[in-house]
Design a protein around this motif. Structure first.
Motif, PDB file in Angstrom:
ATOM      1  N   CYS A   1       7.631  -1.270   0.494  1.00 57.29           N
ATOM      2  CA  CYS A   1       8.864  -0.564   0.862  1.00 57.29           C
ATOM      3  C   CYS A   1       9.164   0.527  -0.154  1.00 57.29           C
TER       4      CYS A   1
ATOM      5  N   ARG B   1      12.247   2.693   5.792  1.00 60.66           N
ATOM      6  CA  ARG B   1      12.096   1.992   4.515  1.00 60.66           C
ATOM      7  C   ARG B   1      10.641   1.600   4.262  1.00 60.66           C
ATOM      8  N   TYR B   2       9.804   1.660   5.299  1.00 58.38           N
ATOM      9  CA  TYR B   2       8.400   1.284   5.157  1.00 58.38           C
ATOM     10  C   TYR B   2       7.563   2.472   4.678  1.00 58.38           C
TER      11      TYR B   2
END
Length: 381
Positions: A247, A262-263
């Protein structure tokens, strides 16, 4: 009658996009890392282009800095661009991290780290990345230590007390010298190398760091990950130390920037597509064609074929997934209004075909595909 350049130009752009789609996975695994190292004993800057360990100079770099470069190369990035600046023994240096950032703003690279930097360096680096991405539309990303940056382009690596076997350890020497212990800042070099060398058909989640013997442990690692921390952990399952969740530091979500951002894999996908479209436009379109509707649609159709080639590995191939691009009608209306014309008196096709000078207004939507990371299984008897 159109000239030959116009006849054959659009197919050339199409071929370029097809090639980029075909090589997307391979290219995504060959990212470039910029590394800033405090190394010099005078107020100067050094530069080294490192493709592999054989390019590391025999002299000029400290042992610790050579180690950082080697740690980065373990992740097999395409290359490491090393910029050396004065170390802490040089008083009031004029060459600083900021000097390096000015040097690299217009060159091509993917990740940056400063394993010798302090807290202020990390904060400044995170701030610079935000500015570059939000104001200059760059696709740069940084790996920093212990910085709550809340940004999709900043990876906040927070694991400390990372112990690695000392290659120079000999039996009979004190046990304390059996390991080398690294801080989070020092190990940003390793993380940057992993992320730059990882293909888009997988995620860095559960990436195993074979050289790490142990690291800081956490009582509630899920909460820390939720706060945007990239962490290492050891499940004591015999598979060693791994990245817990790949992340970035993003923790504030909006309708435009949702939780998928967020990845790291998702952001990497979007950045690669952005670069591919922008680079192709620069090299194959700018100045080569008149800006009429037909040429705009040629470019749009080439992008659509490029998207088709990315489906399955980079873009979602499911029936509900949306991967498209077209003329931005609202932007066309705004342009017409600013130039004294009333869009309400035009048909939609007239708006689409409106002469926009040198501007090309497009809008699109993509659905990146993530890697398998979470499992929920219910068995019934």
């Amino acid at each position: 009658m159109p000239n030959e350049q116009e006849v054959f130009g659009a197919p050339q752009v199409l071929i370029t996009f097809k090639t980029k789609a075909t090589t997307a996975i391979a290219r995504s695994a060959r990212g470039i890392v910029v590394m800033i190292l405090k190394n010099e004993k005078t107020d100067t800057m050094g530069y080294y282009k490192i493709n592999d360990v054989t390019d590391i100079p025999a002299e000029g770099l400290t042992e610790a800095n050579v180690d950082s470069i080697k740690k980065c190369l373990l992740g097999t990035p395409l290359r490491v661009l090393v910029y050396t600046i004065p170390d802490d023994s040089v008083e009031s240096p004029t060459v600083t991290q900021a000097s390096v950032l000015k040097q690299i703003v217009n060159i091509k690279w993917n990740y940056i780290c400063n394993p010798t930097g302090g807290a202020q360096d990390m904060e400044d680096l995170a701030s610079w990345i935000k500015t570059m991405r939000n104001n200059k539309y760059k696709t740069f990303k940084a790996v920093v230590a212990n910085q709550e940056a809340d940004d999709k382009g900043v990876i906040n690596f927070c694991t400390g007390n990372i112990k690695v076997l000392n290659p120079d350890y000999e039996d009979g020497v004190e046990e304390a010298e059996q390991y080398i212990t690294y801080s989070a800042a020092q190990y940003t070099a390793r993380i940057a190398g992993i992320l730059a060398g990882l293909a888009l058909d997988r995620s860095a989640t559960y990436y195993q760091l074979d050289e790490v013997v142990s690291c800081e442990a956490y009582e509630d690692i899920d909460s820390l990950i939720n706060d945007g921390q990239l962490l290492l952990f050891d499940e004591q399952d015999g598979n060693g130390v791994k990245i817990a969740r790949a992340c970035n530091s993003l923790t504030t979500f909006t309708t435009d920037v949702g939780k998928d951002f967020r990845y790291i894999k998702i952001v990497e996908c979007i950045d690669m597509i952005t670069d591919d479209i922008r680079d192709t436009f620069k090299t194959s379109y700018i100045g080569k064609y008149i800006n009429d509707y037909d040429r705009k649609m040629n470019f749009v159709n080439a992008i659509l074929i490029y998207f088709k080639g990315l489906k399955g590995n980079v873009l979602d191939n499911s029936p509900t997934a949306i991967n498209t691009v077209d003329i931005d009608v609202e932007a066309q209306k705004d342009y017409a209004t600013l130039h004294g014309d009333d869009p309400s008196t035009m048909t939609e096709q007239q708006i689409r075909e409106y002469n926009t000078g040198t501007q090309v207004f497009l809008e699109g939507r993509i659905t990146p595909v993530n890697a398998m990371e979470d499992l929920a299984t219910n068995f019934r008897m």
